[in-house]
Design a protein around this motif. Structure first.
Motif, short mmCIF file in Angstrom:
data_model
loop_
_atom_site.label_atom_id
_atom_site.label_comp_id
_atom_site.label_asym_id
_atom_site.label_seq_id
_atom_site.Cartn_x
_atom_site.Cartn_y
_atom_site.Cartn_z
N VAL B 279 0.85 -1.19 0.00
CA VAL B 279 0.00 0.00 0.00
C VAL B 279 0.89 1.24 0.00
CG1 VAL B 279 -1.85 1.26 1.18
CG2 VAL B 279 -1.77 -1.24 1.30
N ARG B 280 0.66 2.12 -0.99
CA ARG B 280 1.47 3.33 -1.08
C ARG B 280 0.89 4.43 -0.18
NH1 ARG B 280 0.48 1.49 -6.09
NH2 ARG B 280 2.15 0.23 -6.94
N ALA B 281 1.66 5.45 0.00
CA ALA B 281 1.24 6.51 0.92
C ALA B 281 -0.05 7.18 0.45
CB ALA B 281 2.35 7.53 1.07
N ASP B 282 -0.29 7.18 -0.87
CA ASP B 282 -1.52 7.83 -1.36
C ASP B 282 -2.74 6.90 -1.28
OD1 ASP B 282 -1.13 5.99 -3.33
OD2 ASP B 282 -0.99 7.41 -4.99
N GLY B 283 -2.55 5.68 -0.80
CA GLY B 283 -3.68 4.76 -0.64
C GLY B 283 -3.85 3.79 -1.80
N SER B 284 -3.12 4.00 -2.90
CA SER B 284 -3.18 3.02 -3.99
C SER B 284 -2.42 1.77 -3.54
CB SER B 284 -2.59 3.59 -5.27
OG SER B 284 -1.21 3.85 -5.07
N SER B 285 -2.74 0.64 -4.16
CA SER B 285 -2.12 -0.59 -3.69
C SER B 285 -2.03 -1.64 -4.78
CB SER B 285 -2.92 -1.16 -2.52
OG SER B 285 -4.23 -1.44 -2.94
N LEU B 311 10.41 -0.82 -0.40
CA LEU B 311 9.38 0.08 0.10
C LEU B 311 9.90 1.51 0.07
CD1 LEU B 311 8.47 -2.70 1.32
CD2 LEU B 311 7.50 -1.39 3.20
N ALA B 312 9.08 2.39 -0.51
CA ALA B 312 9.40 3.82 -0.43
C ALA B 312 9.01 4.30 0.97
CB ALA B 312 8.61 4.57 -1.49
N PRO B 313 9.59 5.38 1.44
CA PRO B 313 9.22 5.89 2.76
C PRO B 313 7.71 6.08 2.86
CG PRO B 313 11.15 7.05 1.96
CD PRO B 313 10.68 6.18 0.84
N GLY B 314 7.14 5.62 3.96
CA GLY B 314 5.70 5.77 4.18
C GLY B 314 4.87 4.63 3.61
N GLU B 315 5.50 3.75 2.81
CA GLU B 315 4.72 2.64 2.23
C GLU B 315 4.55 1.48 3.22
OE1 GLU B 315 5.36 3.09 -2.58
OE2 GLU B 315 6.50 1.53 -1.54
N PHE B 316 3.50 0.72 2.95
CA PHE B 316 3.16 -0.42 3.82
C PHE B 316 3.20 -1.74 3.05
CE2 PHE B 316 0.81 3.26 5.23
CZ PHE B 316 0.81 3.19 6.61
N VAL B 317 3.52 -2.80 3.77
CA VAL B 317 3.24 -4.14 3.24
C VAL B 317 2.38 -4.86 4.26
CG1 VAL B 317 4.18 -6.41 2.70
CG2 VAL B 317 5.23 -4.39 1.76
N ILE B 318 1.28 -5.43 3.79
CA ILE B 318 0.36 -6.14 4.69
C ILE B 318 0.40 -7.63 4.38
CG2 ILE B 318 -2.01 -6.27 5.54
CD1 ILE B 318 -2.43 -3.48 4.18
N PHE B 319 0.77 -8.41 5.39
CA PHE B 319 0.63 -9.87 5.31
C PHE B 319 -0.70 -10.18 6.00
CE2 PHE B 319 5.44 -11.21 5.49
CZ PHE B 319 5.73 -10.31 4.48
N TYR B 320 -1.49 -11.04 5.38
CA TYR B 320 -2.80 -11.35 5.97
C TYR B 320 -3.18 -12.79 5.64
CZ TYR B 320 -4.06 -10.53 1.16
OH TYR B 320 -4.08 -10.60 -0.20
N THR B 321 -4.22 -13.27 6.27
CA THR B 321 -4.70 -14.63 5.96
C THR B 321 -6.04 -14.56 5.22
OG1 THR B 321 -5.79 -14.80 8.10
CG2 THR B 321 -3.56 -15.69 7.94
#
Lengths: 112, 388
Positions: B279-285, B311-321
């Protein structure tokens, strides 16, 4: 979930319908084991009308495949909807259980 | 009932014993009934305390020392599962009513009609069998509930609740357990050179066996993660170890990544698990590519490929089930990846904890009154907004 069967060209074709999840995986296993005979050499699981399968359901398919392996028989699946195919691909099950596009395709390749 | 149904006959008339044995001889010979006798209430209670096999008491009312109505009140104190039938004078409704109020199961009248007595005994047998069946079903239910509670505690106890606070990144994990215990877990590992290991996994079954499989998967991963530089090698090792002794055909899907805060690089390998979401800082993913790995515990000697993303600064990675993406609403629609992505498109996330909270809230709202059938697990990594 229900299973109907037919035999064609020496293969047992078991068609599963509905959902298989943690709640009925045991039933799915019992039903499959009940329809497979000790002399079956090729079992084709037709998943065209399967709407959902959870990991507990995949485990049943694996158990059945292992049992069949012991009687030197093969388990394959065919006619997966796009969502079921995705489950097979993500989990890597498509690398363990042969997946075919259709019954005809499966029979041609497996020589049933 | 495997053994003969054992009936304690309580009466001060000595003639009743030979009469009963004579008239019931066929049932006794067939092994259906067995009779023991007592002359009054006091003797009856002594017999009941000595002999745990007595199923039923057949008692007269008027007796010396302790009468039948008093005996009725005492029997449940010895064993609440014994059933009593009272022998009363014909038409003596007052005593019959008292006896029923004191817990008698049925009554027969004098002079004894042995055919009627047989019918009454058989009805009592049938009732007791059903009663015992219900009791054992209740016991099994309690045992099952205890087992599920134990599995749930095992699962909860291994999840980290404190997360490493490194320079330039943030990690947060959460799991919302389903009522029927699932087999999800997440883990965060401190590795050499300030790197961290992140894992989310989902065991294919539920209950205690799945909880045990989950514990061993988690321990094996921890060991392999420390020994292997590459995530793909760690999964390879865990897979081989899980395959060594796996008759149950249980398996675990797992995504394991190593994050290096120095350069924002996340290298991950995926063993049959849902693709992590970037997920990028602007909410796109976008979903990170699968690495073609098979779920662990199925087949030994497999290679696990890995991918690297920065990852760029502020970006997220989500691991999920799949408890997230396969959550169902009342119309039996799946939550799906698109709704997951929409959460962030509509409201770009601010921090890792907020991501998990938003996912859980949105999934719960979507599910409405549909019951949660699987654990909902998220582990989110965010690269710090400011370059460190």
């Amino acid at each position: 979930m229900s299973i109907s069967t037919e035999r064609a060209n020496g293969a047992l074709i078991a068609k599963a319908e509905g959902r298989v999840d943690g709640a009925n995986a045991r039933e799915f296993q019992d039903d499959l084991e009940a329809v497979i005979g000790p002399a079956d050499k090729l079992v084709l699981l037709d998943l065209e009308n399967l709407s959902y399968i959870s990991s507990a359901g995949l485990r049943v398919i694996l158990l059945v495949a292992r049992t069949l392996q012991k009687q030197k028989a093969t388990l394959a699946v065919c006619s997966l909807s796009s969502s079921i195919r995705e489950v097979f691909e993500i989990s890597g099950f498509d690398k363990i259980i042969p997946v075919h596009d259709s019954r005809e395709d499966a029979m041609a390749k497996l020589g049933g | 009932m495997e053994r003969a149904f054992k009936i304690l006959v309580v009466d001060d008339e000595p003639d009743l014993e030979p009469l009963m044995l004579q008239r019931m001889r066929r049932s006794i010979r067939r092994g259906q009934y067995q009779f023991v006798f007592a002359g009054n209430g006091v003797q009856a209670l002594e017999r009941l305390r000595e002999d745990e096999e007595i199923d039923m008491v057949l008692s007269d009312i008027n007796m010396p020392e302790m009468d039948g109505l008093t005996l009725l009140q005492q029997i449940p104190k010895v064993d609440p599962n014994i059933r009593s039938v009272i022998i009363s004078a014909y038409g003596d409704m007052k005593n019959i009513r008292t006896a029923m109020n004191r817990g008698a199961f049925d009554f027969v009248t004098k002079p004894l009609d042995f055919n009627d007595l047989r019918v009454t005994i058989d009805r009592t047998v049938k009732h007791l069998l059903e009663w015992r069946g219900a009791l054992s079903a209740r016991d099994r239910l309690v045992a099952l509930q205890n087992e599920l509670d134990m599995a749930s505690k095992m699962q909860q106890s291994i999840l980290p609740t404190v997360f490493p606070e490194g320079v330039g990144y943030q990690v947060s994990g959460s799991m919302e357990p389903a009522r029927s215990v699932g087999g999800d877990f997440y883990d965060v590992l401190q590795l050499s050179n300030d790197r961290i290991g992140l894992a989310v996994a989902d065991v294919s079954d539920k209950g205690v066996p799945a909880a045990l499989f989950m514990m061993s998967s988690r321990t094996l991963l921890k060991g392999s993660a420390i020994g292997c530089e590459k995530p793909g090698d760690a999964l390879h090792e865990v897979n081989d170890l899980l395959n060594e002794d796996n008759e149950t055909a249980m398996f675990v899907t797992m995504v394991y990544g190593v994050y290096d805060p120095a350069n924002g690089k996340l290298t991950y390998a995926n063993g049959g698990h849902n693709s992590p979401l970037l997920v990028r800082a602007d909410g796109s993913s976008e979903l990170l590519p699968l690495t073609g790995g098979v779920a662990l515990g199925l087949v030994p000697d497999l290679e696990y490929h890995q991918e690297t993303t920065t990852l760029a600064p502020g970006e997220f990675v989500i691991f999920y089930t799949d408890g997230v993406t396969e959550a169902m609403n009342e119309a039996e629609e799946e939550f799906g990846v698109e709704r997951l992505q929409n959460i962030f498109a509509e409201s770009p996330p601010d921090n890792a904890q907020g991501v998990n909270k938003a996912i859980l809230e949105t999934v719960n709202k979507f599910a409405g009154n549909a019951s949660q059938s699987d654990d909902i697990t998220c582990l989110t990594l965010q690269r710090g907004k400011m370059r460190s």
